[in-house]
Design a protein around this motif. Structure first.
Motif, PDB file in Angstrom:
ATOM      1  N   ARG A   8      -3.296 -18.254   1.765  1.00 54.06           N
ATOM      2  CA  ARG A   8      -2.323 -18.431   2.829  1.00 54.06           C
ATOM      3  C   ARG A   8      -3.023 -18.367   4.182  1.00 54.06           C
ATOM      4  O   ARG A   8      -4.134 -17.834   4.306  1.00 54.06           O
ATOM      5  N   ASP A   9      -2.375 -18.930   5.195  1.00 53.42           N
ATOM      6  CA  ASP A   9      -2.903 -18.923   6.552  1.00 53.42           C
ATOM      7  C   ASP A   9      -2.992 -17.472   7.026  1.00 53.42           C
ATOM      8  O   ASP A   9      -1.976 -16.789   7.175  1.00 53.42           O
ATOM      9  N   LYS A  10      -4.209 -17.002   7.300  1.00 48.44           N
ATOM     10  CA  LYS A  10      -4.406 -15.594   7.614  1.00 48.44           C
ATOM     11  C   LYS A  10      -3.809 -15.189   8.955  1.00 48.44           C
ATOM     12  O   LYS A  10      -3.527 -14.010   9.178  1.00 48.44           O
ATOM     13  N   SER A  11      -3.616 -16.152   9.837  1.00 55.91           N
ATOM     14  CA  SER A  11      -3.078 -15.820  11.159  1.00 55.91           C
ATOM     15  C   SER A  11      -1.566 -15.970  11.228  1.00 55.91           C
ATOM     16  O   SER A  11      -0.892 -15.193  11.911  1.00 55.91           O
ATOM     17  N   ASN A  12      -1.023 -16.965  10.517  1.00 58.35           N
ATOM     18  CA  ASN A  12       0.390 -17.291  10.691  1.00 58.35           C
ATOM     19  C   ASN A  12       1.290 -16.896   9.526  1.00 58.35           C
ATOM     20  O   ASN A  12       2.497 -16.730   9.714  1.00 58.35           O
ATOM     21  N   SER A  13       0.745 -16.777   8.327  1.00 55.96           N
ATOM     22  CA  SER A  13       1.567 -16.382   7.180  1.00 55.96           C
ATOM     23  C   SER A  13       1.798 -14.878   7.222  1.00 55.96           C
ATOM     24  O   SER A  13       0.897 -14.114   7.584  1.00 55.96           O
ATOM     25  N   ARG A  14       2.988 -14.455   6.819  1.00 58.84           N
ATOM     26  CA  ARG A  14       3.337 -13.034   6.913  1.00 58.84           C
ATOM     27  C   ARG A  14       3.909 -12.531   5.591  1.00 58.84           C
ATOM     28  O   ARG A  14       4.880 -13.108   5.079  1.00 58.84           O
ATOM     29  N   TYR A  15       3.302 -11.474   5.094  1.00 52.26           N
ATOM     30  CA  TYR A  15       3.717 -10.845   3.842  1.00 52.26           C
ATOM     31  C   TYR A  15       3.532  -9.341   3.974  1.00 52.26           C
ATOM     32  O   TYR A  15       3.212  -8.820   5.037  1.00 52.26           O
ATOM     33  N   ASP A  16       3.726  -8.626   2.865  1.00 50.91           N
ATOM     34  CA  ASP A  16       3.335  -7.223   2.797  1.00 50.91           C
ATOM     35  C   ASP A  16       1.856  -7.174   2.428  1.00 50.91           C
ATOM     36  O   ASP A  16       1.173  -8.200   2.439  1.00 50.91           O
ATOM     37  N   VAL A  17       1.354  -6.006   2.056  1.00 53.77           N
ATOM     38  CA  VAL A  17      -0.048  -5.899   1.662  1.00 53.77           C
ATOM     39  C   VAL A  17      -0.168  -4.890   0.528  1.00 53.77           C
ATOM     40  O   VAL A  17       0.634  -3.954   0.427  1.00 53.77           O
ATOM     41  N   PHE A  18      -1.158  -5.107  -0.344  1.00 50.34           N
ATOM     42  CA  PHE A  18      -1.512  -4.120  -1.357  1.00 50.34           C
ATOM     43  C   PHE A  18      -2.774  -3.403  -0.895  1.00 50.34           C
ATOM     44  O   PHE A  18      -3.799  -4.044  -0.651  1.00 50.34           O
ATOM     45  N   CYS A  19      -2.670  -2.090  -0.745  1.00 50.32           N
ATOM     46  CA  CYS A  19      -3.798  -1.269  -0.312  1.00 50.32           C
ATOM     47  C   CYS A  19      -4.405  -0.544  -1.511  1.00 50.32           C
ATOM     48  O   CYS A  19      -3.760  -0.378  -2.546  1.00 50.32           O
ATOM     49  N   PHE A  20      -5.638  -0.091  -1.344  1.00 52.76           N
ATOM     50  CA  PHE A  20      -6.354   0.613  -2.408  1.00 52.76           C
ATOM     51  C   PHE A  20      -7.038   1.840  -1.838  1.00 52.76           C
ATOM     52  O   PHE A  20      -7.691   1.777  -0.799  1.00 52.76           O
ATOM     53  N   VAL A  21      -6.867   2.972  -2.525  1.00 54.12           N
ATOM     54  CA  VAL A  21      -7.571   4.198  -2.146  1.00 54.12           C
ATOM     55  C   VAL A  21      -8.206   4.776  -3.406  1.00 54.12           C
ATOM     56  O   VAL A  21      -7.580   4.826  -4.464  1.00 54.12           O
ATOM     57  N   SER A  22      -9.479   5.168  -3.303  1.00 54.37           N
ATOM     58  CA  SER A  22     -10.234   5.584  -4.490  1.00 54.37           C
ATOM     59  C   SER A  22     -10.377   7.084  -4.637  1.00 54.37           C
ATOM     60  O   SER A  22     -10.674   7.576  -5.726  1.00 54.37           O
TER      61      SER A  22
END
Length: 342
Positions: free
Chosen positions: A230-244
């Protein structure tokens, strides 16, 4: 004849290995992988194209590995010029172009090993249009990738993050944007989430273990579903984060009264700690089995609580970090979770 062409390609590559002043890195990103996996390093041509950039005369793609000593020259290991491809060195036979669509010059490294960790650079030369990607790859032993993937959306609500905002949102929660391997591993462990989120390779995906109408249809298969790049500047979604890991102590602050958000921040500070972040709670819950049925403020002004032992009135059907939203910060309805770094 072909070997002469490859020699010419290599000579051309080495001669242009150092950037001129007019060539800037257009994209910089980080990728995580486990040993033995196939890992994709992203690189895409800007704009639209009706031809494959690395299959066209006049188009050149070069992938290089950057030395730790910045005074040394980069180490090119794959060059594509027109229809001709040459790989050499330690990646000969292990690195190929992905070519998922007409603008895709991403690299797939097969059977990753720990020594593959490092910085990589992709250059796409297309006449007046140059694209430069720099990718930091971290390959860890498979067992070291154990951690927790969690979905995140800001106070503004669902689908309000472009890719760059998504990266910062994870950093703000003491985490990083998850890789596909990490999301896939979480899905295999039962992670089910119907909202699409960014991954570190610039794709947007979501994991479904229980197919249903709002998540692709009840007749579809379980799996990690993708919207692709997806367009990194204009597309908008949530995000999946990772913590180790949890590098400190996560705890519920015993207080005689409920607190506003500002009071919660101060209460943690008064106890020699800071208000905990979402990543801290997920790490404590998943990696250390933290369990408490009290809703508390976190640093992003959300209210959550972690349940490792499902039970009535807490989380009756599953272990989970329960999310109560982003209430009015002036409400005196909640306690607070604090974090003391090591």
């Amino acid at each position: 004849m072909l070997s002469l062409l490859y020699s010419a390609l290599l000579s051309l590559t080495l001669a242009s290995g150092v950037y001129s002043d007019g060539k800037n890195i257009s994209v910089s990103t980080q990728v995580f992988a486990s040993t033995g996996s196939n890992v994709t390093l992203p690189c895409r041509l800007n704009g639209d194209s009706d031809i494959m950039p690395f299959g066209t005369i006049g188009i050149r793609v070069k992938w290089s590995r950057m030395p730790e000593d910045e005074t040394l020259e980069e180490e090119p290991f794959l060059v594509v010029l027109g229809l001709h491809t040459k790989s050499f060195g330690e990646f000969n036979g292990r690195a190929v172009m992905q070519g998922a669509d007409v603008n895709d010059a991403s690299l797939v490294i097969m059977d990753a090993v720990a020594s593959d960790s490092g910085r990589y650079r992709c250059e796409v030369d297309k006449g007046m249009e140059d694209v430069v990607y720099e990718v930091s790859l971290q390959v860890e032993e498979a067992g070291l990738l154990n951690g927790v993937v969690f979905p995140y959306s800001p106070r503004l609500g669902r689908y309000n993050l472009n890719f760059h905002d998504a990266e910062q949102a994870c950093v703000d929660q003491d985490a990083v944007v998850a890789s596909f391997d990490q999301l896939f591993q979480a899905w295999r462990g039962g992670f089910d989430w119907c909202n699409a989120g960014w991954l570190i390779d610039g794709t947007v995906q979501y994991p479904v273990t229980k197919p249903r109408e709002p998540c692709g249809g009840s007749g579809s298969n379980a799996g990690v579903r993708t919207y692709g790049q997806r367009d990194k500047s204009n597309s908008r979604y949530d995000v999946f984060c990772f913590v180790s890991q949890l590098e400190g102590v996560f705890f519920w602050l015993e207080q005689p009264e409920r607190l506003t958000f500002d009071e919660a921040v101060q209460a943690c500070a008064d106890n020699g700690a800071e208000i905990a972040k979402v990543g801290h709670m997920y790490a404590a819950w998943k990696l250390h089995g933290y369990d408490r049925c009290d809703a508390g403020w976190l640093a992003d002004s959300s209210v959550r609580y972690p349940i490792s032992r499902p039970r009535k009135n807490c989380s009756p059907t599953q272990a989970a970090v329960r999310f109560l939203g982003f209430p009015d910060k002036k409400q005196k309805l909640y306690g607070v979770y604090c974090f003391k770094p090591q």
